[in-house]
Write a protein that holds these residues in place. Structure first.
Motif, short mmCIF file in Angstrom:
data_model
loop_
_atom_site.label_atom_id
_atom_site.label_comp_id
_atom_site.label_asym_id
_atom_site.label_seq_id
_atom_site.Cartn_x
_atom_site.Cartn_y
_atom_site.Cartn_z
N GLU A 214 34.43 31.23 50.31
CA GLU A 214 35.53 31.10 49.56
C GLU A 214 35.99 31.77 48.40
N LEU A 215 37.13 32.28 48.18
CA LEU A 215 37.67 33.24 47.22
C LEU A 215 37.88 32.32 46.04
N LEU A 216 37.26 32.88 45.08
CA LEU A 216 37.52 32.28 43.57
C LEU A 216 38.20 33.21 42.58
N ILE A 217 39.07 32.93 41.87
CA ILE A 217 39.81 34.02 40.96
C ILE A 217 39.82 33.58 39.54
N LYS A 218 39.64 34.53 38.55
CA LYS A 218 39.72 34.31 37.16
C LYS A 218 40.53 35.42 36.43
N GLY A 219 41.43 35.00 35.49
CA GLY A 219 42.35 36.09 34.99
C GLY A 219 43.45 35.17 34.26
N ARG B 131 44.92 49.99 52.25
CA ARG B 131 43.84 50.03 53.48
C ARG B 131 44.54 48.91 54.36
N THR B 132 44.54 49.51 55.72
CA THR B 132 45.16 48.52 56.88
C THR B 132 44.35 47.11 56.74
N ALA B 133 45.26 45.94 57.01
CA ALA B 133 44.69 44.59 57.10
C ALA B 133 43.87 44.25 55.81
N SER B 134 44.06 44.78 54.89
CA SER B 134 43.22 44.28 53.43
C SER B 134 44.58 43.98 52.68
N VAL B 135 44.40 42.81 51.73
CA VAL B 135 45.05 42.59 50.92
C VAL B 135 45.12 43.32 49.50
N GLY B 136 44.10 44.16 49.50
CA GLY B 136 44.08 45.17 48.28
C GLY B 136 42.87 44.70 47.57
N PRO B 137 42.66 45.50 46.14
CA PRO B 137 41.52 45.28 45.26
C PRO B 137 42.20 43.98 44.33
N LEU B 138 41.60 43.44 43.50
CA LEU B 138 42.16 42.57 42.41
C LEU B 138 42.99 43.25 41.40
N MET B 139 44.26 42.43 40.98
CA MET B 139 45.00 42.93 39.83
C MET B 139 44.20 43.22 38.72
N PRO B 140 44.90 43.87 37.76
CA PRO B 140 44.26 44.41 36.42
C PRO B 140 44.02 42.99 35.68
N SER B 141 42.70 43.15 34.80
CA SER B 141 42.04 42.23 33.96
C SER B 141 41.66 40.95 34.99
N THR B 142 41.55 41.03 36.16
CA THR B 142 41.25 40.01 37.15
C THR B 142 39.90 39.99 37.79
N TYR B 143 39.22 38.96 37.77
CA TYR B 143 37.74 38.88 38.61
C TYR B 143 37.77 37.98 39.71
N GLY B 144 37.14 38.34 40.58
CA GLY B 144 37.23 37.51 41.77
C GLY B 144 35.55 37.36 42.30
N LYS B 145 35.36 36.49 42.84
CA LYS B 145 34.16 36.28 43.51
C LYS B 145 34.07 35.40 44.92
N ILE B 146 33.22 35.70 45.66
CA ILE B 146 33.20 34.94 46.86
C ILE B 146 31.74 33.81 47.12
N LEU B 147 32.01 32.78 47.40
CA LEU B 147 30.93 31.87 47.26
C LEU B 147 30.59 31.13 48.70
N ASP B 148 29.57 30.93 49.11
CA ASP B 148 29.20 30.33 50.41
C ASP B 148 29.84 28.81 50.32
N VAL B 149 30.53 28.59 51.55
CA VAL B 149 31.18 27.20 51.53
C VAL B 149 30.51 26.05 51.57
N ASP B 150 29.19 26.34 52.13
CA ASP B 150 28.12 25.11 52.02
C ASP B 150 27.34 25.03 50.75
N THR B 151 26.72 25.95 50.34
CA THR B 151 25.96 26.03 49.08
C THR B 151 26.42 26.33 47.78
N GLY B 152 27.54 27.08 47.85
CA GLY B 152 28.20 27.56 46.52
C GLY B 152 27.64 28.67 46.00
N LYS B 153 26.50 29.45 46.58
CA LYS B 153 26.04 30.69 46.20
C LYS B 153 26.97 31.56 46.21
#
Length: 544
Positions: free
Chosen positions: A386-391, A355-377
Motif C-alpha cells: 500500500e502506498l502512503l504519502i506525506k507532504g 517512463r512508460t506505465a509509470s505514474v512518475g516520481p513523487l512531487m516536490p517536498s513529498t515523501y512516500g513509502k510502501i507498506l506490506d498490506v498484512d504486516t504494515g512493514k
C-alpha cells in the motif's frame, strides 16, 4: 461553528488508537522515499486568490486570453478574471454576508467563470464545494446538506435539478444562476443572476482575502478553502477539507498557461477540431479520451500534430493504449497520479524522462513509502504494497468526520491512499491495483457503498454487493451481485428491470452497466462485512 476535523486536534475518548501502527502508519523511517525534485518554498504568506492573481492586471497579462470556451466561443482575459473575482467577492461579503465558516456550492459544467467564483469564495474565507454536474437531485441534496451550504451557484442548464435539490435543504439561502449564452437569458423567479455579482460595485471593494485567512502563516496552512466530495479509500462521499496552504503547495509544484476548455458534452470530433484550430502543445486528458485518440477513425480527419505532450491522470492508463496512441499521433504521453485528498497530485512524470506505465516520481517536498498490506512493514524497491504519502498537499481531514479521518490520516501526516503500488530503484512509482473499493468509470469515482445503499431500497432486493469489471472504453464498470427476496417474481425482476431502476436514480457514470448477477448469498466476513475480494476474484477468472 463548522471546522474541518484535523487529526492532529482530534482525540478519541477512552482508548488509544493502536490500529494506526497495526495498519502500517509507522513503518521504517529508513525506507521512506523522498521526492527527487528540489523542495518548494514552505513559508507561504498569501492566500490562494492573491497568489494566483498577483499579476493578472499587469501589462504583460491584462489583455491576454486566460481561458477560451471551445463550445460557445466565449473568452475571458486575465483582467476580466481579476475584475470578476473581486466584484463577486465584494458582493458575497457585503450583500450576502458570507462568513469564513460558511460553504458555497458550485454546480456547473466546465465554465469560463468557474475559477473567479472559486477564488471569490476563498477571499471571503469561506469553503467552496465543487459538485459534479451529472449529479441527480438526491445526490446534490445530500452534498448540500452534509456541507451545510449557504449559497448555491448553479449553471442555467442545471437549474431544474439545482432548484429541486435546494428546496429540500433548509440551509440554502440563495441560488445564483450562471447564465447560458446559448439559451434564454431570463432566470427563474427568486434566484440571483450571476452577472449582478460580477458587476457589483462597492465603495470599499474586497481586494484581498479577509484576515481570517492570512492573519498568520498558520492561518494559510489551516484555513479550509476547497471542499470536494470524495469517497476516499472506502465508503460514501465525504467532504475533503483542503486548506489554502494545501492548494498553494500543489500550485507551486506545477505551472500553467492559457486554457482551452469545452462547456458542452464531450465529443471527440469537436475536441480534434479545437486542437486543429488553436494548436495547443499540451493536453490534459483522461484514459477514455486517450483511447479514442488511439483507435477512433475520426482522428485521421484532423491535424493534431501541435500536441507535443499528453498528460494522463484520474485513472490508470493501460500500456497498450499508451503505446498505440503515441505511435498514431507521434506525441509523448506521461502519467500523473493523485487523489482529492492530495489537492490533488502526488506523483508526476517530467517531460524529459517519463517512463512508460509509470505514474512518475513523487512531487516536490513529498515523501512516500510502501507498506506490506498484512504486516504494515515498510518495503523496499520493487516490492508491492500500500502506498502512503506525506507532504504539504495532504488534506486537513474530512469535514466533521473524525473516524474516517483517523482511518486514513496518521498523527505524523501520512495518508493511506488505498492503492497497491511499488517504486523502482530510481524512485518511479507504478500503480498496480487498488485496495480501496472505488470504481473508476471514465475517470469518475463510483462508491460501491452508495450504489448498494440505493439498490437495497428496491422492494424486491434482499442483499447486494457492487464491484467493478474491466471495460476497454470506460476503464471499469459497476456490476451488482443481487440476492432477491423470496417473494420476488423472477419474471418481473430481471437484469434489465434493475438496470433501468438504478438508471432513473443516479448519474450516467454510476449506472450498473457491468450487469446484474443474481446469486443466493453475498460473501461476507464473520463481522458481516462484504468480502468484495471474493467477488473480484470471480471477475478476474471470468475475464482471463
Amino acid at each position: 461553528m463548522l471546522r474541518p476535523i484535523c487529526v492532529r486536534q482530534a482525540r478519541r475518548i477512552g482508548g488509544i488508537r493502536t490500529y494506526l501502527s497495526t495498519r502500517g502508519f509507522a513503518g521504517s523511517l529508513n525506507l521512506e522515499r523522498p521526492s527527487p525534485f528540489p523542495p518548494i518554498e514552505q513559508s507561504l504568506h498569501s492566500a490562494v486568490p492573491e497568489f494566483v492573481s498577483s499579476d493578472w492586471n499587469s501589462p504583460t497579462l491584462a489583455n491576454k486570453i486566460a481561458i477560451r470556451d471551445g463550445s460557445t466561443g466565449e473568452t475571458r482575459t486575465f483582467s476580466d478574471h481579476h475584475t470578476s473575482m473581486t466584484n463577486v467577492a465584494s458582493a458575497l461579503h457585503y450583500e450576502y454576508m458570507l462568513k469564513p465558516d460558511d460553504t458555497v456550492a458550485l454546480f456547473s459544467p466546465n465554465n469560463i467563470d468557474y475559477l473567479p467564483i472559486c477564488l471569490a469564495v476563498g477571499m471571503c474565507g469561506s469553503k467552496v464545494a465543487p459538485i459534479n454536474p451529472l449529479s441527480t437531485v438526491d445526490e446534490l441534496s445530500k452534498i448540500l446538506e452534509r456541507s451545510f451550504t449557504k449559497i448555491l451557484f448553479a449553471h442555467a442548464k442545471l437549474l431544474p435539478v439545482a432548484l429541486e435539490a435546494a428546496s429540500k435543504c433548509d440551509g440554502v439561502e440563495h441560488v445564483v444562476v450562471i447564465p447560458d449564452v446559448e439559451s434564454d437569458p431570463d432566470i427563474a423567479h427568486g434566484t440571483v443572476n450571476f452577472e449582478s455579482l460580477s458587476k457589483f460595485i462597492h465603495s470599499e471593494p474586497l481586494t484581498e482575502s479577509v484576515k481570517a485567512v492570512h492573519h498568520h502563516v498558520k492561518d494559510i496552512q489551516n484555513h479550509p478553502w476547497l471542499l470536494p466530495y470524495s469517497s476516499g479509500t472506502t465508503g460514501l462521499p465525504k467532504g475533503v477539507c483542503l486548506s489554502h496552504g494545501n492548494m498553494l503547495s500543489n500550485l507551486l509544484q506545477m505551472d500553467g498557461n492559457e486554457l482551452i476548455t469545452t462547456s458542452g458534452r464531450f465529443d471527440l470530433e469537436t475536441f480534434c477540431s479545437l486542437v486543429q484550430e488553436h494548436k495547443p502543445e499540451r493536453a490534459h486528458l483522461v484514459p477514455p479520451i486517450i483511447l479514442g485518440l488511439g483507435k477512433h477513425p475520426v482522428v485521421d480527419n484532423y491535424d493534431l500534430s501541435s500536441i507535443k505532450m499528453i498528460i494522463s491522470a484520474a485513472a490508470p492508463l493501460g500500456l497498450e493504449t499508451e503505446t498505440m496512441t503515441k505511435k498514431r499521433l507521434g506525441t509523448n504521453i506521461k502519467q500523473a497520479w493523485g487523489m482529492s485528498e492530495l489537492s490533488p497530485l502526488g506523483t508526476l512524470n517530467s517531460d524529459f524522462n517519463a517512463r512508460t506505465a509509470s505514474v512518475g516520481p513523487l512531487m516536490p517536498s513529498t515523501y512516500g513509502k510502501i507498506l506490506d498490506v498484512d504486516t504494515g512493514k515498510s518495503l523496499g524497491p520493487n516490492e508491492p504494497g500500500e502506498l502512503l504519502i506525506k507532504g504539504p498537499q495532504v488534506m486537513m481531514g474530512y469535514l466533521n468526520d473524525t473516524e474516517k479521518t483517523e482511518e486514513c490520516l496518521s498523527d505524523r501526516g501520512w495518508l493511506r491512499t488505498g492503492d497497491l503500488s511499488y517504486y523502482d530503484e530510481d524512485g518511479y512509482f507504478y500503480i498496480t491495483d487498488r485496495i480501496k473499493e472505488m470504481i473508476k468509470v471514465r475517470a469518475f469515482q463510483v462508491a460501491p457503498a452508495e450504489l448498494e445503499e440505493l439498490i437495497l431500497n428496491n422492494e424486491h432486493v434482499q442483499d447486494v454487493a457492487v464491484v467493478q469489471i474491466p471495460d476497454e472504453e470506460s476503464g471499469e464498470l459497476p456490476r451488482a451481485y443481487v440476492v432477491l427476496k423470496p417473494s420476488a417474481d423472477l419474471k418481473e425482476v430481471t437484469e434489465e428491470y434493475l438496470k433501468d431502476w438504478v438508471k432513473e436514480r443516479v448519474s450516467p457514470y454510476k449506472r450498473i452497466e457491468g450487469g446484474v448477477v443474481f446469486t443466493d448469498a453475498i460473501p461476507k466476513s464473520a463481522s458481516g462485512k462484504i468480502l468484495r475480494r471474493v467477488l473480484r476474484d470471480q471477475v478476474k477468472e471470468e475475464f482471463v
